[in-house]
Design a protein around this motif. Sequence first.
Motif, PDB file in Angstrom:
ATOM      1  N   ASP A 133       0.881  -1.163   0.000  1.00  7.86           N
ATOM      2  CA  ASP A 133       0.000   0.000   0.000  1.00  7.86           C
ATOM      3  C   ASP A 133       0.919   1.212   0.000  1.00  7.86           C
ATOM      4  N   GLY A 172      -0.482   4.464   1.823  1.00  9.60           N
ATOM      5  CA  GLY A 172      -0.616   4.255   3.265  1.00  9.60           C
ATOM      6  C   GLY A 172       0.650   3.788   3.944  1.00  9.60           C
ATOM      7  N   ARG A 184       2.307   0.910   3.841  1.00 11.14           N
ATOM      8  CA  ARG A 184       2.138  -0.387   4.499  1.00 11.14           C
ATOM      9  C   ARG A 184       2.564  -1.527   3.578  1.00 11.14           C
ATOM     10  N   ASP A 244       4.916  -1.010   8.733  1.00 10.30           N
ATOM     11  CA  ASP A 244       5.027   0.388   8.320  1.00 10.30           C
ATOM     12  C   ASP A 244       6.297   0.502   7.480  1.00 10.30           C
ATOM     13  N   TYR A 256      -4.150  -5.632  -2.493  1.00 15.28           N
ATOM     14  CA  TYR A 256      -4.674  -4.445  -1.816  1.00 15.28           C
ATOM     15  C   TYR A 256      -5.179  -3.476  -2.869  1.00 15.28           C
ATOM     16  N   ASN A 264      -9.915   0.857  -0.619  1.00 16.17           N
ATOM     17  CA  ASN A 264      -9.282   0.566   0.668  1.00 16.17           C
ATOM     18  C   ASN A 264      -9.719  -0.793   1.217  1.00 16.17           C
ATOM     19  N   GLN A 297     -11.597  -4.587   5.517  1.00 18.00           N
ATOM     20  CA  GLN A 297     -11.556  -3.137   5.370  1.00 18.00           C
ATOM     21  C   GLN A 297     -10.124  -2.687   5.644  1.00 18.00           C
ATOM     22  N   GLY A 298      -9.573  -1.867   4.765  1.00 18.21           N
ATOM     23  CA  GLY A 298      -8.161  -1.533   4.848  1.00 18.21           C
ATOM     24  C   GLY A 298      -7.779  -0.653   6.010  1.00 18.21           C
ATOM     25  N   ASP A 299      -8.689   0.208   6.498  1.00 23.75           N
ATOM     26  CA  ASP A 299      -8.328   1.120   7.586  1.00 23.75           C
ATOM     27  C   ASP A 299      -8.533   0.501   8.963  1.00 23.75           C
ATOM     28  N   THR A 300      -9.600  -0.289   9.129  1.00 24.27           N
ATOM     29  CA  THR A 300      -9.903  -0.869  10.444  1.00 24.27           C
ATOM     30  C   THR A 300      -9.415  -2.307  10.581  1.00 24.27           C
ATOM     31  N   TYR A 301      -9.052  -2.936   9.470  1.00 26.63           N
ATOM     32  CA  TYR A 301      -8.657  -4.346   9.422  1.00 26.63           C
ATOM     33  C   TYR A 301      -9.817  -5.280   9.799  1.00 26.63           C
TER      34      TYR A 301
END
Length: 337
Positions: free
Chosen positions: A48, A51, A53, A68, A89, A94, A110-114
């Motif tokens: 990503d 992001g 990632r 990260d 991804y 996302n 979901q990419g932001d909340t996993y």
Amino acid sequence: MKRIQLVLLGLFVMVATNARAQGKALELIHTTPLPELHDGDFDHAAIDLKGHRLFFAAEENSKVLVFDTNTNQLIHTFTDMKAPHSIVYRPGINKLFIVDGEASEIKIYQGDTYRRIGQIPLSIDCDSMAYDPATKYMYVVNGGREAHTPYSLISIIDTTTAKKLGDIKINSNRVEALALEKSGDRLYCNITGENAVGEIDRKKRVLMATWPIASQGKQNVPLAYDEADHRLFVVTREPGKLIVLDSDSGKVVTSMTCVGFADDAVYDPGSKRIYVAGDGHVDVFAQKDADHYTLLESVPGSFRAKTALLVPQLHRYYLGVAHHDGHSAALRVYKVL
């Protein structure tokens, strides 16, 4: 005389330095220990970029690790896995699509909340994958040996609707890596059970040609593709060999010895290099032209460190190192030179 000697010495040092630089492909710049992992291989990874990632499948630890890329530190672990293999991804929506072979499905997060938000059922042992950024389709290998069928399937998955669209049937119980043509409708696959390479028409969903490679090597697992020059890079395990095929005719162009027990190969059109990760080393080959190749560097790796991800935009090569013989598992980060 002294001045001439100094000039000559300077020229000698400059030439020697340039020669060393030309023979160097990767420089290890960071290692992230992963002491929580037990023995067992890594599989494939995804990036990503926006992001910052990196997603890496720790297949035999039943986890997907998230790093990260600024700090190279572990920031999240997916633990609801059985045997994760390959990952897509999609930044636009996302979402993360993880192929879980033992669970016989693609898991969607979901990419932001996993948070897990869905799944797409497939046959057991779903594994290798190719992604088409134009259609947003995943082509996923499944079935075969673990499903106790004499054939394998390449399932077509629409990641926008999260639906399976159909299957391409291959009459072999083992199919490995895929390579997708972006300018046309072809899809290539390693038909490992037959020691051959297959050419598929994605629109017709049929196998058009089969090219045997047993005379060069067997157990062909990794596959990479130079679309501009019409070259396929097939890597075999018996023996460890890089075989270059004409992607239009299937003709063998050349072949050379490479690292054994490889599970990952990638071609970088920008640098015209091929990276092959295997047991103990990463072999980096330079493409002089479409028909001529040379080993640029054999980079020390680790036991069964056979999967990696090249990210040309970051000038980074990420190698998954398995826990073995008292040595911790780790993520190794190499700078691409």
